[in-house]
Enzyme design. Sequence first.
Site, PDB file in Angstrom:
ATOM      1  N   LYS A  20       1.739   0.763   2.733  1.00  0.00           N
ATOM      2  CA  LYS A  20       1.093   0.920   1.548  1.00  0.00           C
ATOM      3  C   LYS A  20       1.234   2.457   1.133  1.00  0.00           C
ATOM      4  O   LYS A  20       1.347   2.814  -0.136  1.00  0.00           O
ATOM      5  CB  LYS A  20      -0.567   0.696   1.516  1.00  0.00           C
ATOM      6  N   GLN A  58      -8.777  -1.030   5.302  1.00  0.00           N
ATOM      7  CA  GLN A  58      -7.711  -2.097   5.828  1.00  0.00           C
ATOM      8  C   GLN A  58      -8.643  -3.120   6.855  1.00  0.00           C
ATOM      9  O   GLN A  58      -9.504  -2.482   7.586  1.00  0.00           O
ATOM     10  CB  GLN A  58      -6.883  -1.448   6.812  1.00  0.00           C
ATOM     11  N   ASP A 114      -9.120  -3.332  -3.845  1.00  0.00           N
ATOM     12  CA  ASP A 114      -8.881  -4.628  -2.981  1.00  0.00           C
ATOM     13  C   ASP A 114      -9.695  -5.616  -3.480  1.00  0.00           C
ATOM     14  O   ASP A 114      -9.518  -6.941  -3.257  1.00  0.00           O
ATOM     15  CB  ASP A 114      -9.255  -4.430  -1.458  1.00  0.00           C
TER      16      ASP A 114
END
Length: 293
Positions: free
Chosen positions: A51, A95, A118
Amino acid sequence: MKLIEGASIAEIVYRECLASLAELKETGHQPGLAVVLVGDDPASKAYVGAKDRKSRELGLHSVKIEKPASISQEELLAVIDQLNADPAIHGILVQMPLPRHLSSDEVIRRIDPAKDVDGLHPVNLGKLVMGDPSGFVPCTPAGCQRMLIESGIETAGKHVVIVGRSLLVGKSLALLMANKGNGGDATVTIAHSRTVDLAAITRTADILVGAVGIPHYLGRDHVREGAVVIDVGINRIVDASAKKGTRLVGDVDFDAVSERCAAITPVPGGVGKMTIAMLMANTVRACRQRAKI
Ligand code: NAD
């Protein structure tokens, strides 16, 4: 059988991002993405690295924050507060999974919904339920839907069976595809670990999505002739013939299923490529929304 390749569809998303970035640059804006990694799980490290690399390659301002697994809940929440207050940051991604002593729920709720690229904050999930397009949709479901749209696969009126009910993938994708609009208007069934006679249900699918986390779980008997198959699973299995001794496979038994279906996504090179692309797209959109462009 048509192969639905993530890389080429992700390129379409990146071209859109680059056009948007150029427009933002003219008005002095640069989207910023912060990715937070807690601990040293190798898979999480690899995802965060990918990412970060893609953000830089596109010209985003990228911040990678690595914290030890021993970090306390309060310390992690303080990191989120700092990123929420940082004007150079438009998107925050923590994450998952987090070490067990930390509450991921509390961490997600702490993220400013306007920076929740997200799409897991209750505000954004609520907007997904309501079909409000101003929210951020979780990246993997958004990527699956985009793959179907770009491949010209009709979803309106089709029966979509999604195996897996996680918020990150299955449940969010079900909402997205049941909503009105392009890539939606589907009749959706969610199957999960308590579903009885799974194969009888999956065989009624026009579009079958595997988001289970069990290697090769969906086989020939689960798929109707001519169905479209989206394989979200990423599982590492032992393979003595592979260079590293392991390889990545999906939740779908690709060799067995590809003989029957009309189209299928490969693993690797399928949905995974789209997840990162949609994260970039969400971050660019977060910047546009803040800049009111
Ligand atoms: P999860 O473990 O949170 O959820 C798995 C789901 O599968 C659960 O809802 C469970 O009910 C269901 N399930 C478990 N056993 C089952 C069974 N025997 N029969 C039917 N359903 C069963 O996992 P997740 O986060 O949703 O991820 C699913 C898979 O997708 C994993 O392989 C993960 O690595 C992968 N994934 C890929 C991407 C990507 O970018 N491609 C992103 C996220 C997750």
